[in-house]
Design a protein around this motif. Structure first.
Motif, PDB file in Angstrom:
ATOM      1  N   VAL A  34       0.795  -1.300   0.010  1.00 44.51           N
ATOM      2  CA  VAL A  34       0.001  -0.071   0.104  1.00 44.51           C
ATOM      3  C   VAL A  34       0.887   1.283   0.199  1.00 44.51           C
ATOM      4  N   ARG A  35       1.931   1.122   0.717  1.00 43.06           N
ATOM      5  CA  ARG A  35       2.886   2.384   0.930  1.00 43.06           C
ATOM      6  C   ARG A  35       3.589   2.857  -0.524  1.00 43.06           C
ATOM      7  N   ILE A  36       3.565   1.922  -1.366  1.00 43.48           N
ATOM      8  CA  ILE A  36       4.378   2.128  -2.507  1.00 43.48           C
ATOM      9  C   ILE A  36       3.281   2.960  -3.262  1.00 43.48           C
ATOM     10  N   VAL A  37       2.032   2.734  -3.395  1.00 40.77           N
ATOM     11  CA  VAL A  37       0.901   3.588  -4.215  1.00 40.77           C
ATOM     12  C   VAL A  37       0.790   4.996  -3.307  1.00 40.77           C
ATOM     13  N   LEU A  38       0.911   4.847  -2.147  1.00 37.16           N
ATOM     14  CA  LEU A  38       0.681   6.180  -1.150  1.00 37.16           C
ATOM     15  C   LEU A  38       1.617   7.146  -1.607  1.00 37.16           C
ATOM     16  N   ASP A  39       2.840   6.652  -1.722  1.00 35.42           N
ATOM     17  CA  ASP A  39       4.003   7.625  -2.166  1.00 35.42           C
ATOM     18  C   ASP A  39       3.939   8.316  -3.289  1.00 35.42           C
ATOM     19  N   ILE A  40       2.961   7.570  -4.335  1.00 35.49           N
ATOM     20  CA  ILE A  40       2.896   8.368  -5.531  1.00 35.49           C
ATOM     21  C   ILE A  40       1.891   9.435  -5.358  1.00 35.49           C
ATOM     22  N   ILE A  41       0.834   9.396  -4.498  1.00 37.72           N
ATOM     23  CA  ILE A  41       0.154  10.344  -4.658  1.00 37.72           C
ATOM     24  C   ILE A  41       0.109  11.502  -3.439  1.00 37.72           C
ATOM     25  N   ARG A  42       1.151  11.495  -2.306  1.00 41.02           N
ATOM     26  CA  ARG A  42       1.163  12.330  -1.537  1.00 41.02           C
ATOM     27  C   ARG A  42       1.686  13.580  -1.960  1.00 41.02           C
ATOM     28  N   GLY A  43       0.874  14.844  -1.629  1.00 43.39           N
ATOM     29  CA  GLY A  43       1.204  16.048  -2.230  1.00 43.39           C
ATOM     30  C   GLY A  43       0.647  16.547  -3.266  1.00 43.39           C
ATOM     31  N   LYS A  44      -0.137  15.509  -4.041  1.00 41.75           N
ATOM     32  CA  LYS A  44      -0.887  16.154  -5.285  1.00 41.75           C
ATOM     33  C   LYS A  44      -2.291  16.461  -5.021  1.00 41.75           C
ATOM     34  N   LYS A  45      -2.832  17.320  -5.986  1.00 46.87           N
ATOM     35  CA  LYS A  45      -4.079  17.748  -5.908  1.00 46.87           C
ATOM     36  C   LYS A  45      -5.204  16.574  -5.661  1.00 46.87           C
ATOM     37  N   TYR A  46      -6.416  16.756  -5.153  1.00 46.22           N
ATOM     38  CA  TYR A  46      -7.222  15.530  -5.154  1.00 46.22           C
ATOM     39  C   TYR A  46      -7.714  14.946  -6.716  1.00 46.22           C
ATOM     40  N   ALA A  47      -7.818  16.031  -7.607  1.00 46.37           N
ATOM     41  CA  ALA A  47      -8.223  15.322  -8.828  1.00 46.37           C
ATOM     42  C   ALA A  47      -7.134  14.797  -9.528  1.00 46.37           C
ATOM     43  N   GLU A  48      -5.885  15.182  -9.519  1.00 49.73           N
ATOM     44  CA  GLU A  48      -4.755  14.598  -9.886  1.00 49.73           C
ATOM     45  C   GLU A  48      -4.378  13.034  -9.471  1.00 49.73           C
ATOM     46  N   ALA A  49      -4.697  13.008  -7.823  1.00 49.36           N
ATOM     47  CA  ALA A  49      -4.308  11.849  -7.394  1.00 49.36           C
ATOM     48  C   ALA A  49      -5.309  10.718  -7.557  1.00 49.36           C
ATOM     49  N   LEU A  50      -6.388  11.270  -7.893  1.00 55.09           N
ATOM     50  CA  LEU A  50      -7.598  10.178  -8.227  1.00 55.09           C
ATOM     51  C   LEU A  50      -7.317   9.717  -9.585  1.00 55.09           C
ATOM     52  N   ALA A  51      -7.000  10.528 -10.399  1.00 51.22           N
ATOM     53  CA  ALA A  51      -6.557  10.276 -11.940  1.00 51.22           C
ATOM     54  C   ALA A  51      -5.290   9.175 -11.880  1.00 51.22           C
ATOM     55  N   ILE A  52      -4.256   9.516 -11.094  1.00 52.34           N
ATOM     56  CA  ILE A  52      -3.082   8.497 -11.033  1.00 52.34           C
ATOM     57  C   ILE A  52      -3.725   7.209 -10.442  1.00 52.34           C
ATOM     58  N   LEU A  53      -4.840   7.245  -9.440  1.00 47.85           N
ATOM     59  CA  LEU A  53      -4.654   6.018  -8.734  1.00 47.85           C
ATOM     60  C   LEU A  53      -5.806   5.119  -9.663  1.00 47.85           C
ATOM     61  N   GLU A  54      -6.665   5.808 -10.622  1.00 49.57           N
ATOM     62  CA  GLU A  54      -7.160   5.115 -11.391  1.00 49.57           C
ATOM     63  C   GLU A  54      -6.537   4.298 -12.433  1.00 49.57           C
ATOM     64  N   ASN A  55      -5.521   4.868 -12.845  1.00 46.80           N
ATOM     65  CA  ASN A  55      -4.377   4.294 -13.917  1.00 46.80           C
ATOM     66  C   ASN A  55      -3.545   3.593 -13.368  1.00 46.80           C
ATOM     67  N   VAL A  56      -3.161   3.442 -12.139  1.00 38.02           N
ATOM     68  CA  VAL A  56      -2.093   2.558 -11.488  1.00 38.02           C
ATOM     69  C   VAL A  56      -2.469   1.025 -11.355  1.00 38.02           C
ATOM     70  N   PRO A  57      -1.630   0.174 -12.008  1.00 38.86           N
ATOM     71  CA  PRO A  57      -2.187  -1.283 -11.888  1.00 38.86           C
ATOM     72  C   PRO A  57      -2.052  -2.253 -10.639  1.00 38.86           C
ATOM     73  N   ASN A  58      -1.770  -1.416  -9.687  1.00 36.39           N
ATOM     74  CA  ASN A  58      -1.345  -1.986  -8.270  1.00 36.39           C
ATOM     75  C   ASN A  58      -2.744  -2.492  -7.801  1.00 36.39           C
ATOM     76  N   THR A  59      -3.140  -3.520  -7.117  1.00 38.56           N
ATOM     77  CA  THR A  59      -4.404  -4.026  -6.341  1.00 38.56           C
ATOM     78  C   THR A  59      -4.767  -2.923  -5.256  1.00 38.56           C
ATOM     79  N   SER A  60      -3.582  -2.431  -4.637  1.00 37.86           N
ATOM     80  CA  SER A  60      -3.786  -1.562  -3.643  1.00 37.86           C
ATOM     81  C   SER A  60      -4.516  -0.125  -3.793  1.00 37.86           C
ATOM     82  N   SER A  61      -4.589   0.064  -5.310  1.00 42.93           N
ATOM     83  CA  SER A  61      -5.131   1.313  -5.734  1.00 42.93           C
ATOM     84  C   SER A  61      -6.719   1.438  -5.260  1.00 42.93           C
TER      85      SER A  61
END
Length: 129
Positions: A34-61
Motif C-alpha cells: 500500500v505504501r508504494i502507491v501512497l508515496d505516488i499520490i502524497r502532495g498531489k491535488k485531489y483530482a490529480e491523485a484520483l486520476a493517478i490511482l485509477e491508472n495505476v495497475p496495483n491492487t492496493s489502488s
C-alpha cells in the motif's frame, strides 16, 4: 479523581486536527504494498491523485481510491470545502493485525504464512491561495 475532566475535554477539542480525514481499517493487503502507491499520490491535488490511482495497475489502488473519495466527501459535507481546492496533505498505511496461517510442507512439517492487514489513512487539506 478527575477534577479537570471537562476542561481537558474542551482543550482537547480545540487542539484537534480540523482537516478532513478518512481511515480504512483491516484492509487485507500488506502495508508494504500500500505504501508504494501512497508515496505516488502524497502532495498531489485531489483530482490529480484520483486520476493517478485509477491508472495505476496495483491492487492496493482500489481501497485507496475509496478512502480518498471518502475524505473528499467528508470535506464537502462536514466542513463545506470544495473538492477542487483539496490536496493530499498526509497519507500513510499502518500495519493491522496479522492473520497467521500454516502451509504444510514435506515430512509432516509446516511453515507459517503471515497474511498481513493494513489501516489506510488519508488526510486532505486546502490549497493556500
Amino acid at each position: 479523581m478527575a477534577t479537570r475532566s471537562k476542561e481537558k475535554a474542551v482543550a482537547h477539542q480545540e487542539n484537534a486536527d480540523k482537516r478532513p480525514t478518512a481511515i480504512a481499517r483491516y484492509i487485507r493487503i500488506s502495508p508494504f504494498k500500500v505504501r508504494i502507491v501512497l508515496d505516488i499520490i502524497r502532495g498531489k491535488k485531489y483530482a490529480e491523485a484520483l486520476a493517478i490511482l485509477e491508472n495505476v495497475p496495483n491492487t492496493s489502488s482500489e481501497p485507496i481510491i475509496k478512502v480518498l473519495k471518502s475524505a473528499a466527501a467528508n470535506a464537502e459535507h462536514n466542513l463545506g470545502l470544495d473538492r477542487s481546492d483539496l490536496f493530499v496533505a498526509e497519507c500513510f498505511a499502518d500495519q493491522g493485525p496479522i492473520l497467521k496461517r500454516v502451509q504444510p510442507v514435506s515430512k509432516g512439517r509446516a511453515h507459517r504464512i503471515n497474511k498481513r492487514t493494513s489501516h489506510i489513512t488519508v488526510i486532505l487539506d486546502t490549497v493556500a491561495k
